[in-house]
Design an enzyme around this catalytic site. Structure first.
Site, mmCIF file in Angstrom:
data_model
loop_
_atom_site.group_PDB
_atom_site.id
_atom_site.type_symbol
_atom_site.label_atom_id
_atom_site.label_comp_id
_atom_site.label_asym_id
_atom_site.label_seq_id
_atom_site.Cartn_x
_atom_site.Cartn_y
_atom_site.Cartn_z
ATOM 1 N N SER A 260 0.830 -1.204 0.000
ATOM 2 C CA SER A 260 0.000 0.000 0.000
ATOM 3 C C SER A 260 0.866 1.256 0.000
ATOM 4 O O SER A 260 1.934 1.287 0.596
ATOM 5 C CB SER A 260 -0.894 -0.030 1.241
ATOM 6 O OG SER A 260 -0.954 1.211 1.873
ATOM 7 N N GLY A 262 0.193 5.004 1.008
ATOM 8 C CA GLY A 262 -0.752 5.984 1.540
ATOM 9 C C GLY A 262 -0.100 7.352 1.561
ATOM 10 O O GLY A 262 0.995 7.536 1.029
ATOM 11 N N LYS A 263 -0.815 8.274 2.177
ATOM 12 C CA LYS A 263 -0.288 9.628 2.236
ATOM 13 C C LYS A 263 0.896 9.699 3.195
ATOM 14 O O LYS A 263 1.823 10.440 2.989
ATOM 15 C CB LYS A 263 -1.392 10.591 2.712
ATOM 16 C CG LYS A 263 -2.224 11.121 1.552
ATOM 17 C CD LYS A 263 -3.059 12.286 2.010
ATOM 18 C CE LYS A 263 -4.139 11.794 2.956
ATOM 19 N NZ LYS A 263 -5.140 12.773 3.318
ATOM 20 N N GLU A 264 0.818 8.916 4.222
ATOM 21 C CA GLU A 264 1.851 9.017 5.244
ATOM 22 C C GLU A 264 2.820 7.854 5.281
ATOM 23 O O GLU A 264 3.846 7.939 5.937
ATOM 24 C CB GLU A 264 1.202 9.150 6.633
ATOM 25 C CG GLU A 264 0.556 10.478 6.844
ATOM 26 C CD GLU A 264 -0.906 10.351 7.192
ATOM 27 O OE1 GLU A 264 -1.354 9.237 7.457
ATOM 28 O OE2 GLU A 264 -1.610 11.370 7.178
ATOM 29 N N SER A 265 2.449 6.784 4.611
ATOM 30 C CA SER A 265 3.356 5.643 4.690
ATOM 31 C C SER A 265 3.285 4.780 3.440
ATOM 32 O O SER A 265 2.336 4.849 2.675
ATOM 33 C CB SER A 265 3.000 4.788 5.907
ATOM 34 O OG SER A 265 1.757 4.170 5.683
ATOM 35 N N VAL A 266 4.328 3.984 3.285
ATOM 36 C CA VAL A 266 4.347 2.959 2.240
ATOM 37 C C VAL A 266 4.531 1.636 2.975
ATOM 38 O O VAL A 266 5.377 1.552 3.860
ATOM 39 C CB VAL A 266 5.531 3.176 1.275
ATOM 40 C CG1 VAL A 266 5.460 2.221 0.102
ATOM 41 C CG2 VAL A 266 5.571 4.603 0.779
ATOM 42 N N ASP A 404 -8.174 6.737 14.828
ATOM 43 C CA ASP A 404 -8.421 6.681 13.381
ATOM 44 C C ASP A 404 -9.102 5.347 13.079
ATOM 45 O O ASP A 404 -8.767 4.647 12.128
ATOM 46 C CB ASP A 404 -7.106 6.828 12.611
ATOM 47 C CG ASP A 404 -7.332 7.068 11.127
ATOM 48 O OD1 ASP A 404 -8.481 7.353 10.735
ATOM 49 O OD2 ASP A 404 -6.370 6.958 10.344
HETATM 50 P P1 ADP Z 1 -1.580 4.384 6.529
HETATM 51 O O1 ADP Z 1 -1.175 5.264 7.645
HETATM 52 O O2 ADP Z 1 -0.866 4.681 5.245
HETATM 53 O O3 ADP Z 1 -3.068 4.248 6.389
HETATM 54 P P2 ADP Z 1 -1.689 1.649 7.467
HETATM 55 O O4 ADP Z 1 -0.952 1.179 8.674
HETATM 56 O O5 ADP Z 1 -3.148 1.810 7.575
HETATM 57 O O6 ADP Z 1 -0.984 2.970 6.944
HETATM 58 O O7 ADP Z 1 -1.342 0.652 6.293
HETATM 59 C C1 ADP Z 1 -1.796 0.828 5.004
HETATM 60 C C2 ADP Z 1 -2.294 -0.468 4.426
HETATM 61 O O8 ADP Z 1 -1.244 -1.417 4.426
HETATM 62 C C3 ADP Z 1 -3.399 -1.077 5.223
HETATM 63 O O9 ADP Z 1 -4.643 -0.658 4.798
HETATM 64 C C4 ADP Z 1 -3.221 -2.551 4.971
HETATM 65 O O10 ADP Z 1 -3.860 -2.942 3.782
HETATM 66 C C5 ADP Z 1 -1.728 -2.685 4.762
HETATM 67 N N1 ADP Z 1 -1.079 -3.135 5.992
HETATM 68 C C6 ADP Z 1 -0.536 -2.353 6.957
HETATM 69 N N2 ADP Z 1 0.002 -3.095 7.926
HETATM 70 C C7 ADP Z 1 -0.211 -4.376 7.587
HETATM 71 C C8 ADP Z 1 0.100 -5.639 8.196
HETATM 72 N N3 ADP Z 1 0.743 -5.733 9.337
HETATM 73 N N4 ADP Z 1 -0.261 -6.756 7.545
HETATM 74 C C9 ADP Z 1 -0.912 -6.688 6.371
HETATM 75 N N5 ADP Z 1 -1.226 -5.556 5.754
HETATM 76 C C10 ADP Z 1 -0.906 -4.404 6.347
HETATM 77 MG MG MG Z 2 -4.518 3.372 7.409
#
Ligand code: ADP
Ligand code: MG
Length: 479
Positions: A260, A262-266, A404
């Site tokens: 994924s 996102g805006k704040e993380s990959v 969140d």
């Molecule tokens: P953001 O702050 O970018 O929303 P998230 O922690 O929600 O970051 O992670 C973004 C996406 O990455 C999640 O919606 C999920 O699909 C995937 N993801 C994050 N952590 C995990 C994990 N431990 N196992 C599987 N998928 C994950």
């Molecule tokens: Mg998220």
């Protein structure tokens, strides 16, 4: 396929074709290059395919199984740059250490010391260096205002005999100093002072020059930072090095691709490597790289600035370090949740802004978000009550509010809901803690069907939800 192999394996070509004897250049001395057109074609094809693979593998870490981090028989030369950088980094460190030793030796106990600071190699990877020190605000202001432009004398002296004014004259010198401001870096705003009949004393001019110089360096640093910040999809070189080191150390086996952005993380998927003495690495890991582009995080200051756990440190840190704090916060929060038995990723390791945790999902396929999953009404009910329980546990046992909580940050895996994305979670005593809790509750209650159930309940009974049972059973409603 190599050409030697082709030549050796080629069948006896026999006498050369007719065109060879007639050729004005004579007969070639060797006839060993006699592979068929098909061979040549397939060799080219193989090369092309390899090139394509190489190109695809490195620029975006988001690659197939042939990613840049594969160990073993990886002939992909795109990793060479990374290796070279790592070697350079080691070399720079040794060089700096040597400099420090020499500096110490020369200075000894002397009251006057010589600094070798300027000779140190500041490697970009070493982000604890002064390269990271960025001022929050640019408080520079321009006190000069132009009226009308006048020219400054350029000659060494004016006048004759008694009335001669030399270049050391205070006024001439002052004007000259003003004119020299033109030599400052273009981005350094000198206002219209140059155009005015402004006289800068040597002392003032020198101070300005010094300031211009440091501003120039600061701007260069900022520019460099921009280039190094995490790009939309791929990660910046520093992060890539961090990831590479994780693979190199054997902690991770392979980083397979991106889950994924996102805006704040990959978030990346990786296969876990060897366990260490104190750590068991899960077979599949998720790597959350907090983006080092600063803008997005500025909007989220309130989640960390008022969190007493991070408050003291917040004000003193530069933006890059604050981003590391987000990662750290997620780690601490996940650990608390883990201890309370809430289904969530298990923290493996935190390195700067990179958090490695267990992967929720299987065989590289991440568990679907609640938003994307279609649940039977039975599962839906189960999920709802589980979430209510988790929220309660989060509040009571972890002393946390998710802040969140939505169907985007809950995954459905193994017949239950898993909470993720807790970098912004705060303690209930946070000034906005209860506000966040209310928002979370509202989000959760909006999860389809169940929202309806809630509405029905309120309409029919006018009673409010107050107690949850701890075993996932439907909540008990007070009279
Ligand atoms: P953001 O702050 O970018 O929303 P998230 O922690 O929600 O970051 O992670 C973004 C996406 O990455 C999640 O919606 C999920 O699909 C995937 N993801 C994050 N952590 C995990 C994990 N431990 N196992 C599987 N998928 C994950
Ligand atoms: Mg998220």
């Amino acid at each position: 396929m190599d050409s030697v192999g082709v030549a050796a394996a080629a069948p006896d070509a026999g006498p050369g074709p007719a065109w060879q004897s007639k050729c004005p250049w004579g007969t070639p001395s060797t006839t060993s290059i006699s592979c068929s057109l098909a061979d040549v074609m397939s060799e080219q094809l193989a090369k092309e395919l390899q090139l394509e693979e190489e190109n695809a593998a490195f620029p975006e870490v988001v690659a197939t199984a042939e990613g840049p981090f594969i160990t073993g028989e990886n002939i992909d030369t795109s990793s060479d740059l990374m290796l070279a950088q790592m070697l350079q980094m080691e070399f720079d460190r040794e060089y700096d250490a040597q400099l420090r030793r020499e500096e110490k030796k020369i200075n000894g106990d002397s009251k006057v010391s010589i600094s070798f600071e300027n000779y140190r190699k500041v490697h970009p990877y070493d982000s604890d260096s002064s390269e990271d020190e960025v001022d929050w605000q640019d408080t520079r202001h321009d006190p000069y205002r132009a009226d009308k432009p006048t020219t400054t004398p350029r000659r060494g002296f004016i006048g004759k005999g008694k009335d001669i004014t030399t270049k050391h004259d205070e006024v001439v010198c002052g004007r000259k100093n003003t004119a020299r401001m033109e030599n400052f870096a273009p981005e350094f705003q000198v206002g219209d002072g140059i155009g005015m009949d402004l006289k800068l004393s040597n002392q003032v001019f020198n101070a300005l020059k010094q300031h211009a110089y440091s501003e120039e360096r600061r701007s260069a640093r900022l520019h460099e930072k921009k280039e190094h910040s995490t790009a939309e999809k791929a990660v910046d070189p520093k992060t890539r090095l961090l990831l590479y080191k994780m693979v190199n150390s054997g902690m991770l086996e392979t980083i397979t691709g991106c889950i994924s952005t996102g805006k704040e993380s990959v978030v990346f998927h990786a296969y876990g490597g060897n366990a260490t003495e104190d750590k068991v690495i899960p077979p599949e890991c998720a790597i959350k790289v907090f983006k080092t582009t600063l803008n997005e995080f500025k909007n989220r200051d309130k989640y960390i600035k008022d969190d007493y756990r991070f408050k003291d440190r917040f004000s003193k840190l530069n933006p890059r370090k604050i981003i590391r704090m987000w990662a750290e916060k997620e780690m601490h929060n996940l650990t608390r949740m883990q201890n309370a038995g809430i289904p969530c990723p298990q923290v493996v390791i935190l390195k700067k802004h990179v958090l490695v945790m267990s992967f929720i999902g299987q065989d590289q396929v991440p568990a679907p978000k609640l938003k994307d999953v279609t649940l039977s009404s039975e599962d839906m009910k189960k999920a709802y009550y589980q979430i209510l329980n988790m929220m309660q546990q989060l509040y009571r046992e972890c002393n946390l509010v998710h802040a969140d909580l939505s169907e985007y940050n809950m995954l459905w895996h193994d017949g239950k809901v898993w909470l993720i994305d807790v970098s912004q979670s705060v303690e209930p005593t946070h000034p906005h803690g209860l506000e966040f809790l209310f928002r979370d509750c509202r989000n959760v209650s909006q999860i389809e069907a169940l929202e309806k159930m809630n509405e029905d309940h309120v309409q029919n009974h006018g009673k409010k939800l107050s107690t949850f049972s701890s075993d996932g059973d439907p909540p008990i409603y007070d009279e």
